[in-house]
Design a protein around this motif. Structure first.
Motif, PDB file in Angstrom:
ATOM      1  N   LEU A   1      -9.885   0.604   5.860  1.00 54.93           N
ATOM      2  CA  LEU A   1      -9.076   1.808   5.988  1.00 54.93           C
ATOM      3  C   LEU A   1      -9.503   2.869   4.975  1.00 54.93           C
ATOM      4  O   LEU A   1      -9.659   4.052   5.311  1.00 54.93           O
ATOM      5  CB  LEU A   1      -7.599   1.447   5.785  1.00 54.93           C
ATOM      6  CG  LEU A   1      -6.571   2.563   5.940  1.00 54.93           C
ATOM      7  CD1 LEU A   1      -6.616   3.134   7.349  1.00 54.93           C
ATOM      8  CD2 LEU A   1      -5.171   2.029   5.630  1.00 54.93           C
ATOM      9  N   ALA A   2      -9.713   2.439   3.724  1.00 58.20           N
ATOM     10  CA  ALA A   2     -10.141   3.371   2.682  1.00 58.20           C
ATOM     11  C   ALA A   2     -11.506   3.967   3.006  1.00 58.20           C
ATOM     12  O   ALA A   2     -11.735   5.177   2.814  1.00 58.20           O
ATOM     13  CB  ALA A   2     -10.170   2.654   1.336  1.00 58.20           C
TER      14      ALA A   2
ATOM     15  N   VAL B   1       0.854  -1.184   0.000  1.00 60.25           N
ATOM     16  CA  VAL B   1       0.000   0.000   0.000  1.00 60.25           C
ATOM     17  C   VAL B   1       0.893   1.238   0.000  1.00 60.25           C
ATOM     18  O   VAL B   1       1.875   1.314   0.747  1.00 60.25           O
ATOM     19  CB  VAL B   1      -0.923   0.004   1.227  1.00 60.25           C
ATOM     20  CG1 VAL B   1      -1.846   1.219   1.209  1.00 60.25           C
ATOM     21  CG2 VAL B   1      -1.730  -1.288   1.289  1.00 60.25           C
ATOM     22  N   SER B   2       0.551   2.214  -0.838  1.00 56.73           N
ATOM     23  CA  SER B   2       1.364   3.423  -0.979  1.00 56.73           C
ATOM     24  C   SER B   2       0.473   4.655  -1.047  1.00 56.73           C
ATOM     25  O   SER B   2      -0.750   4.563  -1.217  1.00 56.73           O
ATOM     26  CB  SER B   2       2.228   3.353  -2.252  1.00 56.73           C
ATOM     27  OG  SER B   2       3.080   2.237  -2.233  1.00 56.73           O
ATOM     28  N   LEU B   3       1.120   5.824  -0.931  1.00 54.75           N
ATOM     29  CA  LEU B   3       0.437   7.105  -1.041  1.00 54.75           C
ATOM     30  C   LEU B   3       1.115   7.933  -2.122  1.00 54.75           C
ATOM     31  O   LEU B   3       2.341   8.094  -2.106  1.00 54.75           O
ATOM     32  CB  LEU B   3       0.496   7.864   0.292  1.00 54.75           C
ATOM     33  CG  LEU B   3      -0.194   7.213   1.498  1.00 54.75           C
ATOM     34  CD1 LEU B   3       0.187   7.945   2.779  1.00 54.75           C
ATOM     35  CD2 LEU B   3      -1.706   7.198   1.312  1.00 54.75           C
ATOM     36  N   HIS B   4       0.342   8.468  -3.083  1.00 57.14           N
ATOM     37  CA  HIS B   4       0.920   9.380  -4.070  1.00 57.14           C
ATOM     38  C   HIS B   4       1.404  10.656  -3.383  1.00 57.14           C
ATOM     39  O   HIS B   4       2.423  11.228  -3.759  1.00 57.14           O
ATOM     40  CB  HIS B   4      -0.123   9.748  -5.138  1.00 57.14           C
ATOM     41  CG  HIS B   4      -0.312   8.685  -6.177  1.00 57.14           C
ATOM     42  ND1 HIS B   4       0.730   8.193  -6.946  1.00 57.14           N
ATOM     43  CD2 HIS B   4      -1.414   8.017  -6.585  1.00 57.14           C
ATOM     44  CE1 HIS B   4       0.270   7.282  -7.784  1.00 57.14           C
ATOM     45  NE2 HIS B   4      -1.033   7.147  -7.582  1.00 57.14           N
TER      46      HIS B   4
ATOM     47  N   TYR C   1      -2.560   2.190  -4.421  1.00 57.32           N
ATOM     48  CA  TYR C   1      -2.458   3.578  -3.976  1.00 57.32           C
ATOM     49  C   TYR C   1      -3.751   4.030  -3.330  1.00 57.32           C
ATOM     50  O   TYR C   1      -4.838   3.844  -3.879  1.00 57.32           O
ATOM     51  CB  TYR C   1      -2.128   4.492  -5.154  1.00 57.32           C
ATOM     52  CG  TYR C   1      -0.700   4.351  -5.622  1.00 57.32           C
ATOM     53  CD1 TYR C   1       0.326   5.070  -5.008  1.00 57.32           C
ATOM     54  CD2 TYR C   1      -0.378   3.484  -6.657  1.00 57.32           C
ATOM     55  CE1 TYR C   1       1.644   4.932  -5.432  1.00 57.32           C
ATOM     56  CE2 TYR C   1       0.931   3.343  -7.084  1.00 57.32           C
ATOM     57  CZ  TYR C   1       1.942   4.069  -6.457  1.00 57.32           C
ATOM     58  OH  TYR C   1       3.235   3.928  -6.874  1.00 57.32           O
ATOM     59  N   LEU C   2      -3.620   4.618  -2.137  1.00 56.01           N
ATOM     60  CA  LEU C   2      -4.759   5.233  -1.469  1.00 56.01           C
ATOM     61  C   LEU C   2      -4.840   6.690  -1.905  1.00 56.01           C
ATOM     62  O   LEU C   2      -3.871   7.450  -1.743  1.00 56.01           O
ATOM     63  CB  LEU C   2      -4.596   5.143   0.048  1.00 56.01           C
ATOM     64  CG  LEU C   2      -4.897   3.777   0.699  1.00 56.01           C
ATOM     65  CD1 LEU C   2      -4.584   3.826   2.187  1.00 56.01           C
ATOM     66  CD2 LEU C   2      -6.347   3.376   0.465  1.00 56.01           C
TER      67      LEU C   2
ATOM     68  N   ASP D   1     -12.405   7.939   3.574  1.00 57.35           N
ATOM     69  CA  ASP D   1     -13.053   8.395   2.339  1.00 57.35           C
ATOM     70  C   ASP D   1     -12.045   8.437   1.190  1.00 57.35           C
ATOM     71  O   ASP D   1     -11.895   9.455   0.501  1.00 57.35           O
ATOM     72  CB  ASP D   1     -13.692   9.775   2.550  1.00 57.35           C
ATOM     73  CG  ASP D   1     -14.681  10.124   1.429  1.00 57.35           C
ATOM     74  OD1 ASP D   1     -15.237   9.177   0.829  1.00 57.35           O
ATOM     75  OD2 ASP D   1     -14.855  11.321   1.141  1.00 57.35           O
ATOM     76  N   MET D   2     -11.367   7.302   1.005  1.00 56.95           N
ATOM     77  CA  MET D   2     -10.359   7.180  -0.036  1.00 56.95           C
ATOM     78  C   MET D   2     -10.692   6.049  -0.995  1.00 56.95           C
ATOM     79  O   MET D   2     -11.512   5.176  -0.698  1.00 56.95           O
ATOM     80  CB  MET D   2      -8.975   6.920   0.589  1.00 56.95           C
ATOM     81  CG  MET D   2      -8.362   8.092   1.310  1.00 56.95           C
ATOM     82  SD  MET D   2      -6.692   7.677   1.910  1.00 56.95           S
ATOM     83  CE  MET D   2      -6.079   9.316   2.347  1.00 56.95           C
ATOM     84  N   ARG D   3     -10.024   6.065  -2.148  1.00 56.39           N
ATOM     85  CA  ARG D   3     -10.084   4.971  -3.098  1.00 56.39           C
ATOM     86  C   ARG D   3      -8.817   4.148  -2.961  1.00 56.39           C
ATOM     87  O   ARG D   3      -7.742   4.678  -2.670  1.00 56.39           O
ATOM     88  CB  ARG D   3     -10.164   5.477  -4.553  1.00 56.39           C
ATOM     89  CG  ARG D   3     -11.354   6.345  -4.860  1.00 56.39           C
ATOM     90  CD  ARG D   3     -11.502   6.515  -6.384  1.00 56.39           C
ATOM     91  NE  ARG D   3     -10.223   6.607  -7.064  1.00 56.39           N
ATOM     92  CZ  ARG D   3      -9.578   7.740  -7.320  1.00 56.39           C
ATOM     93  NH1 ARG D   3     -10.090   8.889  -6.908  1.00 56.39           N
ATOM     94  NH2 ARG D   3      -8.439   7.730  -7.989  1.00 56.39           N
TER      95      ARG D   3
END
Length: 325
Positions: A296-297, A268-271, A312-313, A301-303
């Motif tokens: 978690l998403a 799992v990563s974050l841009h 990617y979250l 309120d994430m994709r």
């Protein structure tokens, strides 16, 4: 010529390792017996050392010889290995001058312990201490006469330390050292932080020369360029750790992600790295990563957008329509 005229004692290191094998011989598993056979094949001195240590345990004459050394004045006594070696030497008819060299500096063969993604492991060390490794964790173990040193290379490990006031148990995690004598505690390297949790007893934590104590039921978080943060553990923390539960209470997202990534090959990563400071509160089953990621998403309120070996979250509110071509 007498049969023992050419007899010589193996090296200190060979005797130290052989003594440990001889002590554990009745309890060795099939895998450990293969490990012993491999060690014995590594040099002629090893087989001789092992034979001496094994025979010392079961030969009355050797035991009595060792006891004669034990009865000597205190100033002339040797530590455990020196005592065994002395008994062996006396029974073999060697000169007393041969016994002057005590075995004070011998070290055990360094040991590397690791776990892959998604799997735990538990190891009993030679002093009966137990090391429990969480998933994707690596430690390097080095025991000597004066200390028991563990280098936590990555991940999360719990230590149930056998009491030995003469040999402190030190866990190194980057620039942080955690020292115990006999206690149960956990050390974790997560993202840019080191966290220590104590389940029994007390430990000393040293970082950059500053030392503090952490007692039973307490945790300590150390982050670079920030003041240490200390608090109380939840009553269920120990069992939660054992069963792969993560209880997050306003925990930075980057720490939740780092822990989740020990259980999934699709990391799992974050841009946007700044999103890593978002606070997360919830309970996640780490060994069910897909389920935990979905939860978690939803909380944030994430994709969750798969992209090869990563997911990617991304905040839903920041999504933009794809430009038309």
């Amino acid at each position: 010529m007498r049969a023992n005229d050419n007899w010589r004692l193996p090296s200190e290191e060979e005797l130290e390792i052989a003594a440990d094998w001889a002590d554990r011989l009745p309890e060795l598993t099939a895998a450990e017996r293969r490990e012993l056979e491999s060690w014995l094949a590594g040099g002629p001195g090893r087989a001789a050392a092992f034979a001496l240590m094994r025979d010392t345990r079961r030969d009355t004459a050797l035991v009595e010889a060792a006891e004669r050394v034990r009865a000597a004045p205190r100033a002339k006594r040797l530590p455990r290995l020196g005592l065994i070696a002395a008994g062996v030497a006396l029974a073999a008819g060697l000169s007393g001058a041969f016994l002057v060299r005590p075995y004070l500096t011998a070290t055990e063969t360094p040991l590397e312990l690791t776990t892959p993604l998604g799997q735990r492991a538990e190891h009993r060390l030679s002093d009966k201490s137990v090391v429990s490794l969480a998933a994707d964790t690596g430690v390097f173990v080095r025991y000597s006469h004066g200390a028991r040193d563990i280098d936590l290379k990555k991940g999360d490990a719990m230590f149930q330390v056998a009491k030995d006031k003469t040999r402190p148990f030190n866990v190194q995690a980057g620039d942080t050292t955690v020292t115990a004598v006999g206690t149960t505690f956990e050390v974790e390297r997560v993202s840019d932080a080191v966290q220590v949790r104590v389940f029994d007893g007390v430990v000393r934590v040293n970082r950059d020369g500053a030392e503090r104590s952490v007692s039973k039921g307490e945790w300590l978080m150390l982050v670079a360029d920030r003041a240490p943060v200390q608090g109380r553990l939840d009553a269920e923390s120990y069992q939660a750790w054992r069963s792969d539960w993560l209880d997050a209470d306003a925990m930075p997202l980057k720490y939740v992600i780092a822990r989740l990534n020990r259980y999934t090959a699709q990391s799992v990563s974050l841009h946007d790295p700044s999103l890593g400071d978002l606070k997360v509160t919830g309970r996640f089953k780490l060994d069910r990563p897909a389920e935990s990621l979905t939860m978690l998403a939803a909380l944030l309120d994430m994709r969750a957008d798969p992209a090869g070996r990563r997911v990617y979250l991304t905040p839903k509110r920041s999504a933009k329509a794809e430009p038309k071509t």
